[in-house]
Scaffold this motif. Structure first.
Motif, PDB file in Angstrom:
ATOM      1  N   ASP A  91       0.835  -1.196   0.000  1.00 19.11           N
ATOM      2  CA  ASP A  91       0.000   0.000   0.000  1.00 19.11           C
ATOM      3  C   ASP A  91       0.878   1.257   0.000  1.00 19.11           C
ATOM      4  O   ASP A  91       2.079   1.202   0.268  1.00 19.11           O
ATOM      5  CB  ASP A  91      -0.984  -0.001   1.171  1.00 19.11           C
ATOM      6  CG  ASP A  91      -0.304  -0.065   2.526  1.00 19.11           C
ATOM      7  OD1 ASP A  91       0.844   0.391   2.671  1.00 19.11           O
ATOM      8  OD2 ASP A  91      -0.938  -0.569   3.466  1.00 19.11           O
ATOM      9  N   LYS A  92       0.263   2.393  -0.307  1.00 22.81           N
ATOM     10  CA  LYS A  92       0.987   3.661  -0.414  1.00 22.81           C
ATOM     11  C   LYS A  92       1.723   4.010   0.872  1.00 22.81           C
ATOM     12  O   LYS A  92       2.831   4.547   0.838  1.00 22.81           O
ATOM     13  CB  LYS A  92       0.020   4.796  -0.766  1.00 22.81           C
ATOM     14  CG  LYS A  92      -0.484   4.765  -2.173  1.00 22.81           C
ATOM     15  CD  LYS A  92      -1.438   5.924  -2.434  1.00 22.81           C
ATOM     16  CE  LYS A  92      -1.927   5.909  -3.866  1.00 22.81           C
ATOM     17  NZ  LYS A  92      -2.844   7.024  -4.156  1.00 22.81           N
ATOM     18  N   GLU A  93       1.104   3.704   2.000  1.00 24.36           N
ATOM     19  CA  GLU A  93       1.695   4.071   3.285  1.00 24.36           C
ATOM     20  C   GLU A  93       2.974   3.292   3.585  1.00 24.36           C
ATOM     21  O   GLU A  93       3.824   3.759   4.340  1.00 24.36           O
ATOM     22  CB  GLU A  93       0.681   3.868   4.417  1.00 24.36           C
ATOM     23  CG  GLU A  93      -0.531   4.792   4.349  1.00 24.36           C
ATOM     24  CD  GLU A  93      -1.528   4.431   3.241  1.00 24.36           C
ATOM     25  OE1 GLU A  93      -2.157   5.363   2.706  1.00 24.36           O
ATOM     26  OE2 GLU A  93      -1.665   3.239   2.893  1.00 24.36           O
TER      27      GLU A  93
ATOM     28  N   THR B 240       2.077   1.174  -9.375  1.00 21.28           N
ATOM     29  CA  THR B 240       1.973   2.586  -9.042  1.00 21.28           C
ATOM     30  C   THR B 240       3.262   3.017  -8.351  1.00 21.28           C
ATOM     31  O   THR B 240       3.859   2.253  -7.591  1.00 21.28           O
ATOM     32  CB  THR B 240       0.747   2.840  -8.153  1.00 21.28           C
ATOM     33  OG1 THR B 240      -0.427   2.479  -8.898  1.00 21.28           O
ATOM     34  CG2 THR B 240       0.637   4.294  -7.732  1.00 21.28           C
TER      35      THR B 240
ATOM     36  N   GLY C  65       5.054   6.412  -6.240  1.00 21.18           N
ATOM     37  CA  GLY C  65       5.004   7.751  -5.676  1.00 21.18           C
ATOM     38  C   GLY C  65       6.179   8.527  -6.242  1.00 21.18           C
ATOM     39  O   GLY C  65       7.215   7.944  -6.577  1.00 21.18           O
TER      40      GLY C  65
ATOM     41  N   THR D  59       6.401  12.351   2.174  1.00 22.09           N
ATOM     42  CA  THR D  59       5.239  11.877   1.427  1.00 22.09           C
ATOM     43  C   THR D  59       5.389  12.264  -0.046  1.00 22.09           C
ATOM     44  O   THR D  59       5.778  13.397  -0.345  1.00 22.09           O
ATOM     45  CB  THR D  59       3.948  12.510   1.991  1.00 22.09           C
ATOM     46  OG1 THR D  59       3.859  12.185   3.369  1.00 22.09           O
ATOM     47  CG2 THR D  59       2.718  12.022   1.264  1.00 22.09           C
TER      48      THR D  59
ATOM     49  N   TYR E  83       1.342  10.621  -7.593  1.00 20.07           N
ATOM     50  CA  TYR E  83       1.419   9.184  -7.890  1.00 20.07           C
ATOM     51  C   TYR E  83       1.143   8.986  -9.374  1.00 20.07           C
ATOM     52  O   TYR E  83       0.382   9.734  -9.980  1.00 20.07           O
ATOM     53  CB  TYR E  83       0.387   8.397  -7.067  1.00 20.07           C
ATOM     54  CG  TYR E  83       0.707   8.387  -5.592  1.00 20.07           C
ATOM     55  CD1 TYR E  83       1.493   7.383  -5.036  1.00 20.07           C
ATOM     56  CD2 TYR E  83       0.231   9.394  -4.756  1.00 20.07           C
ATOM     57  CE1 TYR E  83       1.802   7.381  -3.683  1.00 20.07           C
ATOM     58  CE2 TYR E  83       0.532   9.392  -3.403  1.00 20.07           C
ATOM     59  CZ  TYR E  83       1.320   8.387  -2.870  1.00 20.07           C
ATOM     60  OH  TYR E  83       1.637   8.384  -1.537  1.00 20.07           O
TER      61      TYR E  83
ATOM     62  N   ILE F 279       3.868  -0.077  -5.501  1.00 16.24           N
ATOM     63  CA  ILE F 279       2.573   0.210  -4.906  1.00 16.24           C
ATOM     64  C   ILE F 279       1.498  -0.489  -5.741  1.00 16.24           C
ATOM     65  O   ILE F 279       1.476  -0.373  -6.961  1.00 16.24           O
ATOM     66  CB  ILE F 279       2.305   1.723  -4.836  1.00 16.24           C
ATOM     67  CG1 ILE F 279       3.378   2.402  -3.968  1.00 16.24           C
ATOM     68  CG2 ILE F 279       0.906   2.004  -4.299  1.00 16.24           C
ATOM     69  CD1 ILE F 279       3.336   3.920  -4.001  1.00 16.24           C
TER      70      ILE F 279
END
Length: 147
Positions: A57-59, A81, A83, A109, A113, A134
């Motif tokens: 996941d993105k986190e 994906t 970031g 952060t 994306y 991601i």
């Protein structure tokens, strides 16, 4: 950072003397028969890393930068994906630069994306902080390292 379709790769050959050789290598592959591992295409100047990885996941994805190599990332089995954030705006390094692995991680952060589909590629220069892998499930991908 550049994202495009592999069919358009020739548009970028003038950006680096090894880009043409890198994409010729990719076009020579049978993607149905890829084996994980590292292939030296032009010694330490150009290599391909073929890898299967679990997407996250993105986190959980950390921004990373490289000093010695440009990354050309090519998803094979599914979309991926990434970031992205400019190195100039990164402020929160995690540890110090690892020269052996040419990597420095950041806890910042991403500012945006993007998603690359199979048949597309993304070029990340040393000025591009990028958080790969991601998505969901597992991915087979090619990472070209261009000195």
């Amino acid at each position: 950072m550049i994202i495009d379709n592999i069919e358009n790769a020739a548009n970028y050959f003038d950006l680096h003397p090894l880009f043409e050789k890198a994409f010729e290598y990719v076009k020579s592959l049978n993607t149905n028969e890829l084996q994980e591992g590292v292939v030296e295409i032009d010694g330490a100047y150009l290599k391909a890393i073929i890898t299967k990885s679990c997407l996250r996941d993105k986190e959980s994805a950390k921004l990373e930068t490289h000093r010695k190599y440009i990354d050309i990332q090519i998803p094979i089995s599914t979309s991926e994906t990434f970031g992205w954030r400019s190195l100039a705006s990164l402020q929160n390094a995690e540890g110090t630069y690892d020269a052996d692995n040419d990597i420095l991680f950041f806890s910042d952060t991403p500012s945006t994306y993007l998603t690359a589909m199979p048949g597309e590629f993304v070029i990340f220069s040393p000025e591009d902080g990028h958080a790969p892998l991601i998505g969901k499930d597992e991915i087979l991908k090619i990472i070209l390292k261009v000195a």
